[in-house]
Design an enzyme around this catalytic site. Structure first.
Site, mmCIF file in Angstrom:
data_model
loop_
_atom_site.group_PDB
_atom_site.id
_atom_site.type_symbol
_atom_site.label_atom_id
_atom_site.label_comp_id
_atom_site.label_asym_id
_atom_site.label_seq_id
_atom_site.Cartn_x
_atom_site.Cartn_y
_atom_site.Cartn_z
ATOM 1 N N ASP A 354 2.439 91.693 52.417
ATOM 2 C CA ASP A 354 2.144 90.379 51.835
ATOM 3 C C ASP A 354 2.433 89.332 52.901
ATOM 4 O O ASP A 354 2.945 89.664 53.968
ATOM 5 C CB ASP A 354 2.962 90.148 50.550
ATOM 6 C CG ASP A 354 2.264 89.158 49.621
ATOM 7 O OD1 ASP A 354 2.097 87.982 50.008
ATOM 8 O OD2 ASP A 354 1.857 89.555 48.502
ATOM 9 N N VAL A 411 -5.569 90.517 47.733
ATOM 10 C CA VAL A 411 -5.034 89.162 47.918
ATOM 11 C C VAL A 411 -5.757 88.210 46.959
ATOM 12 O O VAL A 411 -6.551 88.649 46.121
ATOM 13 C CB VAL A 411 -5.158 88.695 49.390
ATOM 14 C CG1 VAL A 411 -4.381 89.626 50.309
ATOM 15 C CG2 VAL A 411 -6.611 88.619 49.840
ATOM 16 N N GLU A 413 -8.218 85.716 45.008
ATOM 17 C CA GLU A 413 -9.676 85.839 44.843
ATOM 18 C C GLU A 413 -10.362 84.678 45.573
ATOM 19 O O GLU A 413 -10.921 83.772 44.935
ATOM 20 C CB GLU A 413 -9.985 85.852 43.331
ATOM 21 C CG GLU A 413 -11.425 86.177 42.967
ATOM 22 C CD GLU A 413 -11.785 87.645 43.103
ATOM 23 O OE1 GLU A 413 -11.123 88.360 43.864
ATOM 24 O OE2 GLU A 413 -12.740 88.076 42.435
ATOM 25 N N SER A 440 -12.499 91.169 41.687
ATOM 26 C CA SER A 440 -13.099 91.422 40.381
ATOM 27 C C SER A 440 -14.412 90.659 40.201
ATOM 28 O O SER A 440 -15.165 90.967 39.288
ATOM 29 C CB SER A 440 -12.136 91.091 39.243
ATOM 30 O OG SER A 440 -11.267 90.073 39.590
ATOM 31 N N HIS A 461 -12.284 98.743 42.401
ATOM 32 C CA HIS A 461 -11.862 97.758 41.399
ATOM 33 C C HIS A 461 -10.966 98.414 40.360
ATOM 34 O O HIS A 461 -11.415 99.233 39.557
ATOM 35 C CB HIS A 461 -13.116 97.148 40.746
ATOM 36 C CG HIS A 461 -12.828 96.117 39.714
ATOM 37 N ND1 HIS A 461 -13.643 95.913 38.627
ATOM 38 C CD2 HIS A 461 -11.819 95.231 39.593
ATOM 39 C CE1 HIS A 461 -13.137 94.948 37.898
ATOM 40 N NE2 HIS A 461 -12.039 94.515 38.455
HETATM 41 P P1 NAD Z 1 -1.756 87.864 42.507
HETATM 42 O O1 NAD Z 1 -1.826 86.407 42.677
HETATM 43 O O2 NAD Z 1 -0.795 88.432 41.525
HETATM 44 O O3 NAD Z 1 -1.434 88.543 43.919
HETATM 45 C C1 NAD Z 1 -2.042 88.198 45.118
HETATM 46 C C2 NAD Z 1 -1.037 88.459 46.233
HETATM 47 O O4 NAD Z 1 -1.689 88.348 47.490
HETATM 48 C C3 NAD Z 1 0.139 87.498 46.246
HETATM 49 O O5 NAD Z 1 1.353 88.227 46.287
HETATM 50 C C4 NAD Z 1 -0.078 86.709 47.531
HETATM 51 O O6 NAD Z 1 1.154 86.295 48.134
HETATM 52 C C5 NAD Z 1 -0.811 87.708 48.386
HETATM 53 N N1 NAD Z 1 -1.581 87.096 49.454
HETATM 54 C C6 NAD Z 1 -2.371 86.010 49.385
HETATM 55 N N2 NAD Z 1 -2.922 85.769 50.601
HETATM 56 C C7 NAD Z 1 -2.482 86.731 51.429
HETATM 57 C C8 NAD Z 1 -2.692 87.024 52.809
HETATM 58 N N3 NAD Z 1 -3.486 86.261 53.553
HETATM 59 N N4 NAD Z 1 -2.068 88.094 53.346
HETATM 60 C C9 NAD Z 1 -1.268 88.873 52.588
HETATM 61 N N5 NAD Z 1 -1.027 88.617 51.297
HETATM 62 C C10 NAD Z 1 -1.622 87.570 50.720
HETATM 63 O O7 NAD Z 1 -3.241 88.331 42.173
HETATM 64 P P2 NAD Z 1 -3.724 89.671 41.472
HETATM 65 O O8 NAD Z 1 -3.884 89.428 40.018
HETATM 66 O O9 NAD Z 1 -2.884 90.808 41.921
HETATM 67 O O10 NAD Z 1 -5.207 89.809 42.057
HETATM 68 C C11 NAD Z 1 -5.443 90.250 43.361
HETATM 69 C C12 NAD Z 1 -6.897 90.616 43.506
HETATM 70 O O11 NAD Z 1 -7.251 91.602 42.545
HETATM 71 C C13 NAD Z 1 -7.878 89.484 43.277
HETATM 72 O O12 NAD Z 1 -8.976 89.633 44.139
HETATM 73 C C14 NAD Z 1 -8.292 89.660 41.823
HETATM 74 O O13 NAD Z 1 -9.574 89.118 41.556
HETATM 75 C C15 NAD Z 1 -8.341 91.155 41.752
HETATM 76 N N6 NAD Z 1 -8.203 91.720 40.405
HETATM 77 C C16 NAD Z 1 -7.341 91.198 39.511
HETATM 78 C C17 NAD Z 1 -7.234 91.753 38.260
HETATM 79 C C18 NAD Z 1 -6.259 91.191 37.244
HETATM 80 O O14 NAD Z 1 -6.355 91.565 36.077
HETATM 81 N N7 NAD Z 1 -5.328 90.358 37.640
HETATM 82 C C19 NAD Z 1 -7.998 92.872 37.921
HETATM 83 C C20 NAD Z 1 -8.856 93.426 38.866
HETATM 84 C C21 NAD Z 1 -8.949 92.831 40.106
#
Ligand code: NAD
Length: 730
Positions: A354, A411, A413, A440, A461
């Site tokens: 991260d 990371v 979206e 997503s 995904h």
């Molecule tokens: P989140 O905000 O919980 O986590 C994202 C993490 O990425 C954070 O810890 C952040 O510090 C880190 N981050 C951001 N920029 C970074 C970088 N440049 N280098 C390293 N780390 C970095 O988000 P999430 O819910 O875990 O979603 C993450 C991805 O998964 C997104 O693309 C989202 O669309 C996708 N997704 C989410 C879900 C859901 O239900 N939440 C489901 C499927 C897919």
């Protein structure tokens, strides 16, 4: 080829050993039954045989019945064919249970013991239940139980009747109605099996029991005089409570849409009122009725046969093994932390990165939390916990990615951030490393532009929560190569989830279907349909959550974000203005869903749902005239199903099996139906067209009948008939 072999030792102990050639797990086939029947006849008739041990040469006893047996019986003789076939199985098992004894004196039988080295499921437990004693090797990996209900049937080879008579209806309920599986020790504690022994002692102990068995040890309680069902039969005051309670519980859980649960209860209730042999016949009749219901066939096809085919790589390109050895995960938030956990748990080394060390550490701590819970529940040992945690390295240093053969990015979206991460990862990894994004909503082909090797760029995904959700949607971008697809599939197999492979398009497959479902629910609120009618209509047709509850759980601000992005992409063609008015109003009022304890529902201070928010009626007054239940259900189902058909027409889906399995595992689409395509096959294309045409006239073009469906209606085709690839496997 034989499935069973017989050997008799000098002490007159006959051992019947189950060992189906060429399979790692024994499954019961028609030929297997015939062989077993012959060996039972031979051993019972042989005066040199004193008793019989039934065991397996494999590490497990049996995984269940070859479901093609049932298909064969159905094809051969319809309902009559199934009933006669099942009664034939009852006769064999009953012969084992009576073991040659005189039905009046209950004397003269030969002891028969089942000795289970490991897993015993379905018929693999129903057969032992007909024996006089069941012993199992102490093997914590073994699973013992009757999981039939999970695929839309119920134990129909006497398992229902015997377990209820052995444990009582109340105690048997979790094993029959929920398909609960147990370790040998748990099965012994529940009274399902009689003894757990050291694996080395299994056969010796079985022989010892046979040699010492007395005539009374062979008589099942239900064959003995004065038998009373534990917990009481339905007309006993205690039994009455159980049966009324069970009936209510089943209806609250299934909403009456699963024919198997209802039939099971009927078999248990009616069976409890009559002698054992009549109860078996009643069980066979209800079992036949369930098998004749199209729901059971569709559930078996999607949740058993096709799910397994996809897990085994039905759509995997022919590329050498791509198992993942070292995985990089970028972004240790909700998704990244979950992906790290399931991977480390499956034995894969994980580098979790991260932007800040604390964030990476928090991501790793998620695994610790889940493992601690497992330890508390006795499911995980302290050693296993230490091993899994030791596999996860939490860091901010991309250099740690050296040696990774797959990196999954999770990371924020945001295409810009994702592009930066892609470049950094590619600089830090070897030329063969596959890069996957967990986006997503962002098209894979667009994100792949940031990659120097787009053929190695793919979408993987996951659904939230990662440790619980079994579906993984693999998205092939325009440039994605076969090795990347194989890598993703091998990874999903390693973490024991179910994959579907789809082509790149807005929202891929699952979200493409689920968003219109939510939107249709919200649109009805805007129209003045009673919100409670919307929610109940969904539950009553087998959706696990109504659309309004679902959007509360996924959060209303996420809905707003998606709506804005979709509108920006679609411009004037955007069709969901009426939905947005409701969504945006709730968001503006700070009602963001469950996470803020306020949304379409009202919640108490602890976050418990209290009911639909009464303020909804102030903003969106309820109309005087309400639609009928079926129309609401048609709208909610067609919103999803038509999107699935369009995804197929557009080539996003290439296999209807993936469309059905993905719908059930991904968003809980009415599992009783077998999935959207199976549902359309159940109602028939002609009826589906009729519903769509009527909905188009009353509610607009979003319900326009897809050309494919209309063509099928004209030709009288079904999806599973038309798409031969799926048919061949089903
Ligand atoms: P989140 O905000 O919980 O986590 C994202 C993490 O990425 C954070 O810890 C952040 O510090 C880190 N981050 C951001 N920029 C970074 C970088 N440049 N280098 C390293 N780390 C970095 O988000 P999430 O819910 O875990 O979603 C993450 C991805 O998964 C997104 O693309 C989202 O669309 C996708 N997704 C989410 C879900 C859901 O239900 N939440 C489901 C499927 C897919």
């Amino acid at each position: 080829m034989t499935d069973f072999t017989l050997s008799t030792d000098a002490d007159g102990i006959a051992t019947i050993t189950w060992d189906v050639a060429g399979k790692s797990m024994n499954v019961m086939s028609t030929a297997g039954f015939a062989e077993l029947d012959g060996l039972i006849d031979a051993t019972l008739a042989d005066p040199a045989v004193k008793g019989i041990i039934l065991t397996s040469a494999k590490k497990d006893f049996a995984g269940g019945m070859d479901l093609n047996i049932i298909a064969g019986m159905k094809n051969a003789g319809g309902a009559g064919g199934i009933f006669d076939g099942v009664m034939g199985i009852h006769r064999i098992l009953r012969k084992i249970e009576r073991a040659g004894m005189d039905p009046k004196t209950l004397k003269g039988g030969k002891p028969i013991i089942a000795a289970l080295p490991g897993t015993a499921l379905g018929i693999g437990l129903e057969l032992p239940l007909a024996c006089h004693r069941i012993i199992a090797a102490e093997n914590p990996k073994a699973k013992i139980g009757l999981p039939e209900i999970m695929v839309g049937i119920f134990p129909g080879a006497g398992g229902t009747t015997r377990l209820v008579r052995k444990l009582g209806a109340m105690m048997a309920a979790p094993f029959l109605l929920e398909g609960k599986l147990s370790s040998p020790k748990e099965a012994k504690a529940a009274g399902i099996i009689d003894e757990v022994v050291d694996p080395d002692q299994l056969l010796a102990r079985a022989k010892e029991w046979v040699l010492a068995a007395k005539p009374a040890d062979l008589v099942k309680p239900w064959d003995d005089k004065g038998y009373k069902m534990p917990g009481g039969n339905p007309y006993h005051p205690a039994g009455y409570m159980t049966f009324v309670g069970a009936s209510a519980m089943v209806h609250s859980k299934t909403m009456g849409v699963y024919p198997a649960a209802k039939a099971l209860l009927s078999a248990v209730y009616e069976g409890a009122l009559v002698p054992f042999d009549v109860a078996l016949k009643i069980e066979a009749r209800w079992f036949t009725q369930v098998l004749m219901n199209p729901s059971s066939g569709a559930m078996i096809r999607s949740l058993f046969i096709n799910k397994e085919a996809l897990e085994k790589g039905a759509n995997r390109p022919a590329v050498a093994d791509q198992s993942v050895k070292r995985l990089g995960v970028i972004g240790a938030g909700m998704m990244g932390a979950g992906i790290a956990y399931v991977s480390a748990n499956a034995g894969i080394e994980v580098v979790l990165i991260d932007a800040a060390q604390e964030a990476a550490d928090r991501g790793r701590a998620h695994s610790q939390d889940l493992l601690d819970k497992g330890v508390k529940r006795g499911k995980v040992t302290a050693e296993k916990k230490a091993e899994v945690l030791a596999r996860i390295t939490a860091t901010t240093d991309y250099a740690a990615l050296a040696g990774c053969d797959l990196v999954v990015e999770a990371v924020f979206e945001d295409p810009k951030i994702k592009a930066e991460v892609t470049a950094k990862v590619e600089a830090a990894t070897g030329p063969d490393c596959i890069f996957a994004t967990n986006t997503s909503t962002l098209p894979i082909s667009g994100l792949a532009r940031a990659s120097a090797r787009p053929d190695q760029f793919i979408g993987i995904h996951f659904f939230s929560p990662v440790d619980k959700m079994m579906l993984v949607e693999i998205i092939r971008g325009k440039a994605t190569g076969d090795r990347a697809v194989a890598k993703a599939l091998d990874f999903v197999r390693q973490i024991r989830k179910t994959p579907i492979v789809v082509n790149d398009a807005r929202f891929f497959y699952a979200n493409r279907c689920i968003i219109p479902y939510i939107n249709e629910g919200i649109r009805m609120v805007a129209e003045g349909v009673e919100p409670v009618l919307v929610e109940n209509a969904a539950r009553l047709v087998g959706m696990p959550l109504g659309p309004l509850q679902l959007v509360d759980e996924t959060s209303i601000d996420l809905g707003v974000k998606i709506a804005k992005a979709t509108k920006a992409a679609m411009g004037d063609a955007y069709p969901d203005g009426a939905v947005d008015a409701v969504l945006f109003a709730l968001a503006d009022a700070g009602r963001l869903g469950k996470k803020t304890n306020a949304g379409f529902y009202a919640y108490d201070a602890t976050g418990k749902r209290e009911g639909l928010w009464d303020g909804l009626a102030t903003h969106w007054p309820v109309a005087g005239e309400q639609p009928d239940l079926t129309q609401v259900q048609h709208r909610l189902l067609m919103a999803q199903v038509l999107e699935a058909v369009r995804a197929l027409e557009a080539g996003v889906l290439t296999d209807i099996r993936e469309g059905d399995v993905g719908a059930i595992l991904g968003w809980g689409f009415a599992p009783w139906s077998g999935g959207p395509f199976s549902w359309l096959d159940i109602i028939g294309a002609a009826r589906a067209v009729e519903i769509c045409d009527a909905l188009t006239a009353s509610h607009g073009t979003r319900f326009t009948t897809p050309a494919l469906l209309r063509d099928m209606a004209i030709k009288g085709e079904t999806f599973y008939g038309r798409f031969a690839k799926a048919k061949a496997a089903a």
